[in-house]
Enzyme design. Structure first.
Site, PDB file in Angstrom:
ATOM      1  N   GLY A 236       0.360  -2.326   4.221  1.00  0.00           N
ATOM      2  CA  GLY A 236      -0.905  -1.680   4.849  1.00  0.00           C
ATOM      3  C   GLY A 236      -2.054  -2.166   4.012  1.00  0.00           C
ATOM      4  N   SER A 237      -1.916  -2.616   2.891  1.00  0.00           N
ATOM      5  CA  SER A 237      -3.130  -3.077   2.287  1.00  0.00           C
ATOM      6  C   SER A 237      -3.698  -4.200   2.782  1.00  0.00           C
ATOM      7  CB  SER A 237      -2.774  -3.466   0.773  1.00  0.00           C
ATOM      8  OG  SER A 237      -2.360  -2.153   0.166  1.00  0.00           O
TER       9      SER A 237
ATOM     10  N   GLN B  56      -0.026   6.289   7.103  1.00  0.00           N
ATOM     11  CA  GLN B  56       0.851   7.676   6.864  1.00  0.00           C
ATOM     12  C   GLN B  56       1.034   8.424   8.398  1.00  0.00           C
ATOM     13  OE1 GLN B  56       2.169   8.967   4.083  1.00  0.00           O
ATOM     14  NE2 GLN B  56       1.411   7.460   2.525  1.00  0.00           N
TER      15      GLN B  56
ATOM     16  N   GLY C 217       5.581  -0.678   6.894  1.00  0.00           N
ATOM     17  CA  GLY C 217       7.079  -0.394   7.243  1.00  0.00           C
ATOM     18  C   GLY C 217       7.768   0.504   6.311  1.00  0.00           C
TER      19      GLY C 217
ATOM     20  N   THR D  39       4.771 -18.417   7.165  1.00  0.00           N
ATOM     21  CA  THR D  39       6.188 -18.276   7.540  1.00  0.00           C
ATOM     22  C   THR D  39       6.275 -16.758   7.627  1.00  0.00           C
ATOM     23  OG1 THR D  39       6.625 -20.636   7.098  1.00  0.00           O
ATOM     24  CG2 THR D  39       8.546 -19.038   7.573  1.00  0.00           C
TER      25      THR D  39
ATOM     26  N   CYS E  71      -4.228  11.618 -15.437  1.00  0.00           N
ATOM     27  CA  CYS E  71      -3.221  10.871 -16.125  1.00  0.00           C
ATOM     28  C   CYS E  71      -1.987  10.301 -15.141  1.00  0.00           C
ATOM     29  CB  CYS E  71      -2.176  12.119 -16.973  1.00  0.00           C
ATOM     30  SG  CYS E  71      -2.988  12.550 -18.331  1.00  0.00           S
TER      31      CYS E  71
HETATM   32  C1  LIG Z   1      -3.084   5.586   3.784  1.00  0.00           C
HETATM   33  C2  LIG Z   1      -2.384   4.511   3.065  1.00  0.00           C
HETATM   34  N1  LIG Z   1      -2.935   3.189   3.317  1.00  0.00           N
HETATM   35  C3  LIG Z   1      -2.430   2.073   2.803  1.00  0.00           C
HETATM   36  C4  LIG Z   1      -1.493   2.147   2.092  1.00  0.00           C
HETATM   37  C5  LIG Z   1      -0.932   0.813   1.405  1.00  0.00           C
HETATM   38  O1  LIG Z   1       0.111   0.325   1.941  1.00  0.00           O
HETATM   39  P1  LIG Z   1       1.165  -0.552   1.424  1.00  0.00           P
HETATM   40  O2  LIG Z   1       1.880  -0.052   0.354  1.00  0.00           O
HETATM   41  O3  LIG Z   1       2.086  -1.180   2.586  1.00  0.00           O
HETATM   42  O4  LIG Z   1       0.288  -1.977   1.067  1.00  0.00           O
HETATM   43  C6  LIG Z   1      -0.564   3.398   1.661  1.00  0.00           C
HETATM   44  C7  LIG Z   1       0.352   3.318   0.979  1.00  0.00           C
HETATM   45  O5  LIG Z   1       0.329   3.700  -0.280  1.00  0.00           O
HETATM   46  C8  LIG Z   1      -1.292   4.615   2.220  1.00  0.00           C
HETATM   47  O6  LIG Z   1      -0.652   5.766   2.142  1.00  0.00           O
END
Ligand SMILES: Cc1ncc(COP(=O)(O)O)c(C=O)c1O
Lengths: 391, 151
Positions: free
Chosen positions: A70-71, A179, A200, A237, A324
């Protein structure tokens, strides 16, 4: 002690079908880019996974690009769109105050490079409106990026409407659907989405793999340069086993979505009702337009990390947005964005369910949590003050 | 983040939790906005010995554990000995704290000092006792802002 896992928004357990797909793909060792038989074998698996992910989103196969998660998808979409539109003299990006850090920190980086970033505020229930987006769009708008579902408070944003606004104004629209995908219905065409990020491990697939949907015709510049993989748009790859596992998990999640939702929603609501029955406890995020698996509450007078560690001692895995647990001085930006004061945001608890959550587990959590909250409140000078002021 | 067994023990079985209604000195430090508040109650005899000590804490596991350890370390000691309690001693007694949690031990040290200061004030004895600056970021970002002495 049996472990009760209620942190599925952080990550999920891999499903047997996904595991099987991963294992099968490990045996296919060829490089999908190779011309020989071993390579072709791998290519066919990759191609099938791409078709499965595309069909889950209502997209075309050649609009799906596999990434490391996702990032990366968020970074690629946002940085790519910013660069693409900069060439046309557009330098404003519209987003929201409740995005994931993968989006927010990417926007911060672009801001340092001279982009203007507008973070729309959300309502006390945790929603933005298409109208807010429409009013913020100017002739300089390069991109609108609004998440589909929030990872902390579970609110589902009006992505369809926002997509329609962007399409009518000719502005690129990206959504972080990490999400949402596999949990609520998504169709990139019907929702007017130009780019969509998914990951995933949020729907029982492997970790470290994701995808970015890019609508045909958008010449998004590359984030990762190198070989000609992913039609020359994302080098490296491919992580074939993880990609196959993700595709299998997604196919399964979509097939079972209705059934899973019908099972999870009553459990979610039982938890929400039970927890908010504890005095001075509030639900974070609206009840309507909420992902099926998210429960987020704040208990006044206590701090989230203490609560989490006590829950852990009782076998319950959960999460919190307290300072925290975030490792900083401030509690979660999402809880502050819905208008909570620091003192209250520190007492947050997120429980995120899955189709494997049982009613017994929910009952156990409801049995255990109020006692821990009471115990922590009894030793809390903050609670002492709240009680005094009440009198 | 991993806590030592000692920290977990003092978190799960905190010593000296509670209040002393007729305390001879009470000190409260911290800020709910920052996520931790400690309140320490002292019972002191005529010889200046701390005969009983209790605490109430709002905060994370390490805030509770450091409060608990600090009260253990000063129980039975003289108030002047209690003033010498350093956050380092609390950290060492707990077999260490994660770096981001060291501020909790600073808070415990300050809570003890605030309680002793209150004791002296009630006695009408003038004594210069450095207290909490009231600036959370000072403790939380100890390494950058306060030239903290932790490793
Ligand atoms: C809304 C959202 N965006 C992006 C991410 C990042 O995804 P990933 O951990 O696959 O990089 C997350 C996961 O924590 C997320 O909840």
């Amino acid at each position: 002690m049996k472990r009760i896992y209620m942190d599925n928004a952080a990550t999920t357990a891999i499903s047997p079908a996904a595991m099987q797909a991963v294992q099968q793909a490990w045996e296919v060792y060829g490089n999908p880019s190779s011309l020989h038989g071993a390579g072709r074998e791998a290519f066919f698996l990759l191609d099938k996974a791409r078709a499965d992910v595309a069909s889950a989103l209502g997209a075309e196969k050649n609009e799906i690009f596999f990434t490391s998660g996702g990032s990366e998808s968020d970074n690629w979409a946002i940085i790519g769109a910013a660069k693409l539109m900069q060439k046309k003299g557009k330098n404003e990006i519209i987003s929201t105050a409740i995005e994931h850090h993968a989006v927010l920190h990417t926007l911060n980086a672009l801001e340092k490079e001279g982009f203007k970033v507008i973070l729309l505020p959300v309502s006390a229930e945790g929603y933005v409106t298409a109208e807010q987006v429409e009013n913020a769009i100017t002739e300089n708008t390069a991109l609108v990026t609004v998440m589909m579902a929030n990872n902390e408070i579970g609110t589902i944003q009006p992505v369809s409407e926002i997509g329609a606004v962007c399409r009518s104004k000719g502005v690129l629209f990206h959504t972080d659907a990490v999400q949402a995908v596999g949990h609520i219905p998504v169709n990139v065409k019907e929702m007017n989405i130009d780019m969509l990020s998914l990951s995933g491990h949020k729907f029982h697939g492997p970790k470290g793999v994701g995808a970015l949907y890019v609508r045909k015709g958008i010449r998004l510049p590359n984030l990762i340069n190198g070989g000609a993989q992913e039609s020359g748009r994302r080098a490296g790859t491919e992580n074939l086993p993880s990609i196959c596992g993700m595709a299998a998990a997604l196919t399964e999640a979509i097939e079972n979505m209705e059934k899973n939702t019908a099972k999870i929603v009553p459990l979610r609501d039982k938890l929400i009702n039970g927890l908010t029955a504890v005095e001075r406890t509030r639900l974070n995020g609206g009840r309507e337009n909420r992902v099926p698996n998210n429960v987020s509450v704040c208990f006044e007078g206590i701090e989230g990390e203490s609560l989490l560690l006590w829950l852990d001692a009782k076998g319950i895995c959960a999460s919190s947005g307290s300072a925290c647990t975030s490792g900083s001085l401030d509690p979660s930006h999402v809880l502050l964005a819905i208008g909570l004061i620091h003192e209250i945001a520190h007492g947050s608890l997120r429980l995120s369910l899955s189709e494997h959550t049982t009613e017994e587990e929910v009952d156990y959590v409801l049995e255990v949590v109020p006692g821990i909250v009471k115990y922590l409140r009894e030793m809390s000078p903050v609670w002492e003050k709240i009680v005094k002021e009440e009198k | 983040m991993i806590y030592s067994e000692k920290v977990m023990d003092h978190f799960q079985n905190p010593r000296n939790v509670g209040k002393i209604e007729d305390a001879d000195g009470v000190g409260e430090v911290g800020n709910a906005k920052c996520g931790d508040i400690m309140k320490i109650y002292l019972k002191v005899d005529d010889n200046g010995i701390i005969t009983d000590v209790k605490f109430n804490t709002y905060g994370c596991a390490s805030a509770i554990a450091t409060s608990s350890m600090a009260t253990e370390l000063i129980k039975g000691k003289s108030v002047d000995d209690a003033l010498q309690l350093s956050n380092k001693a609390v950290v060492e007694a707990l077999d260490g704290l994660p770096p981001v949690k060291v501020h909790c031990s600073v808070l415990a040290e300050e809570a003890v000092r605030a309680a002793v200061a209150d004791y002296y004030q009630r006695k009408g004895i003038e004594k210069e006792i450095p207290g909490c600056s009231g600036n959370c970021s000072c403790c939380h970002l100890h390494d950058e802002h306060c030239g903290g002495d932790e490793e």
